[in-house]
Design an enzyme around this catalytic site. Structure first.
Site, PDB file in Angstrom:
ATOM      1  N   ASN A 100      28.061 -49.556  35.396  1.00  0.00           N
ATOM      2  CA  ASN A 100      27.604 -48.261  34.877  1.00  0.00           C
ATOM      3  C   ASN A 100      26.242 -48.456  34.213  1.00  0.00           C
ATOM      4  OD1 ASN A 100      27.240 -45.805  33.624  1.00  0.00           O
ATOM      5  ND2 ASN A 100      28.941 -46.038  32.179  1.00  0.00           N
TER       6      ASN A 100
ATOM      7  N   LYS B 182      24.320 -46.259  32.989  1.00  0.00           N
ATOM      8  CA  LYS B 182      24.074 -45.254  31.930  1.00  0.00           C
ATOM      9  C   LYS B 182      22.662 -44.673  32.073  1.00  0.00           C
ATOM     10  CE  LYS B 182      27.486 -47.598  29.160  1.00  0.00           C
ATOM     11  NZ  LYS B 182      28.102 -47.801  27.879  1.00  0.00           N
TER      12      LYS B 182
ATOM     13  N   HIS C  66      34.099 -40.464  30.927  1.00  0.00           N
ATOM     14  CA  HIS C  66      33.565 -41.599  30.151  1.00  0.00           C
ATOM     15  C   HIS C  66      33.521 -41.203  28.676  1.00  0.00           C
ATOM     16  CE1 HIS C  66      30.951 -44.674  28.527  1.00  0.00           C
ATOM     17  NE2 HIS C  66      31.264 -45.400  29.585  1.00  0.00           N
TER      18      HIS C  66
ATOM     19  N   GLU D  83      31.480 -41.729  26.375  1.00  0.00           N
ATOM     20  CA  GLU D  83      30.204 -41.208  25.861  1.00  0.00           C
ATOM     21  C   GLU D  83      30.084 -39.712  26.143  1.00  0.00           C
ATOM     22  OE1 GLU D  83      27.708 -44.187  27.650  1.00  0.00           O
ATOM     23  OE2 GLU D  83      28.499 -45.649  26.221  1.00  0.00           O
TER      24      GLU D  83
ATOM     25  N   GLU E 222      39.077 -48.073  28.776  1.00  0.00           N
ATOM     26  CA  GLU E 222      37.891 -48.447  28.011  1.00  0.00           C
ATOM     27  C   GLU E 222      38.062 -48.052  26.545  1.00  0.00           C
ATOM     28  OE1 GLU E 222      34.241 -48.920  30.596  1.00  0.00           O
ATOM     29  OE2 GLU E 222      34.329 -46.811  30.099  1.00  0.00           O
TER      30      GLU E 222
ATOM     31  N   GLY F 193      29.877 -51.193  24.216  1.00  0.00           N
ATOM     32  CA  GLY F 193      28.519 -51.406  23.715  1.00  0.00           C
ATOM     33  C   GLY F 193      28.465 -52.040  22.336  1.00  0.00           C
TER      34      GLY F 193
ATOM     35  N   SER G 274      32.183 -54.072  26.597  1.00  0.00           N
ATOM     36  CA  SER G 274      31.534 -55.345  26.211  1.00  0.00           C
ATOM     37  C   SER G 274      31.959 -56.526  27.077  1.00  0.00           C
ATOM     38  CB  SER G 274      31.787 -55.645  24.732  1.00  0.00           C
ATOM     39  OG  SER G 274      31.170 -54.665  23.922  1.00  0.00           O
TER      40      SER G 274
HETATM   41  P1  PGA Z   1      29.480 -51.941  27.913  1.00  0.00           P
HETATM   42  O1  PGA Z   1      29.794 -50.492  28.523  1.00  0.00           O
HETATM   43  O2  PGA Z   1      29.899 -52.950  28.960  1.00  0.00           O
HETATM   44  O3  PGA Z   1      28.004 -51.943  27.690  1.00  0.00           O
HETATM   45  O4  PGA Z   1      30.276 -52.080  26.683  1.00  0.00           O
HETATM   46  C1  PGA Z   1      30.971 -50.234  29.213  1.00  0.00           C
HETATM   47  C2  PGA Z   1      31.051 -48.766  29.540  1.00  0.00           C
HETATM   48  O5  PGA Z   1      30.593 -47.926  28.784  1.00  0.00           O
HETATM   49  O6  PGA Z   1      31.585 -48.387  30.559  1.00  0.00           O
END
Ligand code: PGA
Length: 270
Positions: free
Chosen positions: A11, A13, A99, A101, A179, A185, A225
């Site tokens: 992803n 983003k 997601h 976010e 997740e 993140g 992460s």
């Molecule tokens: P990250 O993001 O690996 O940077 O923690 C994962 C995600 O948001 O799907």
């Protein structure tokens, strides 16, 4: 031996310039050429989907597919700035929905109802949704028994709401991503065991709603992460069918290594 083919979903983003996107795509094309036994999905920002698709040109490895990071709930209309499923059709195979976010960070946040609507739209158009669920706060284990949910909706409830009205025959096109929001993140991933237990709960719920065969065949990945160093800890777990990296999907060598690790850890039974 595993009967579910592993899957790694990158992803991107809201990162990358067009030039970055082209360089990454080229690197993946070369790096993934000889890797078999893993499905790799990359999800660039909407605006790079077309150029990335062109760069993949049909000559790309069969295992490398495109995904979108989101889709709008309506098929057409006066919705300035939104992207419809019809626009994505023919361009991507997968679409991420729900997601965290988008649920909690962007604008007013997306509700379970919106996410369910998007998921059904993706299915109705023959594409493959990637449904994300995850608790917002790390669960704390007190004494014996399952960790208690400190606050927020339980992941099984999120899954149920996301899949509302989805027919058993459609589930084979759904990938689920567990997740935990606190791990995204933050550089503070769950442990392999924690992810395995939570994914097992999701799979058991699927079994209750759709039967054990469907539950056993549905791919559920972990995200939050992840990197090439901690990937094996997750991939060694029996319930974890792959990973959804964000940050590390932007580093070609990292991402390719994670794909290799998935292919090695999860050899598919024939
Ligand atoms: P990250 O993001 O690996 O940077 O923690 C994962 C995600 O948001 O799907």
């Amino acid at each position: 031996m595993n009967h579910r083919k592993p899957i790694i979903i990158g992803n991107w983003k809201m990162h990358t310039t067009l030039a970055d996107a082209m360089v990454l795509t080229e690197s993946f094309l070369h790096g993934l050429e000889r890797i078999e036994g893993v499905d790799v999905i990359i999800c660039p920002p909407f605006i790079w989907l077309y150029p990335v698709k062109e760069a993949l040109g049909g000559g790309g490895p069969e295992n490398l597919q495109l995904g979108a990071q989101n889709v709008f709930t309506e098929e057409d209309g006066a919705y300035t700035g939104e992207i419809s499923i019809g626009m994505l059709k023919g361009l991507v195979r997968h679409v991420i929905v729900g997601h965290s976010e988008r649920r909690y960070k962007i604008g007013q946040g997306e509700s379970d109802e919106m996410i369910n609507k998007k998921l059904k739209l993706v299915l109705a158009h023959g594409l493959h949704p990637i449904l994300c669920v995850g608790e917002r706060v790390r669960q704390v284990k007190r004494g014996r028994g399952r960790p208690r949910l400190e606050h927020g909706k339980d992941i099984v409830e999120q899954l149920k709401a996301g899949l509302l009205g989805v027919e058993p025959g459609e589930i084979n096109r759904v990938v689920i991503a567990y997740e935990p929001v606190w791990a995204i993140g933050t550089g503070d991933p769950a442990t392999g065991e924690y992810a395995n237990n939570e994914i097992k709960r999701l799979r058991d719920a699927l079994g209750k709603w759709y039967g054990s065969e469907i539950a056993e065949n549905t791919r559920i990945v972990y995200g939050g992460s992840t990197d090439s160093e901690n990937a094996p800890e997750f991939l060694d777990q029996p319930e974890v069918d792959g990973l959804l990296p964000g940050g590390s999907s932007l580093k070609a060598s990292e991402f390719i290594l994670m794909c290799k690790e998935a292919a090695t850890a999860k050899k598919v039974a024939v």
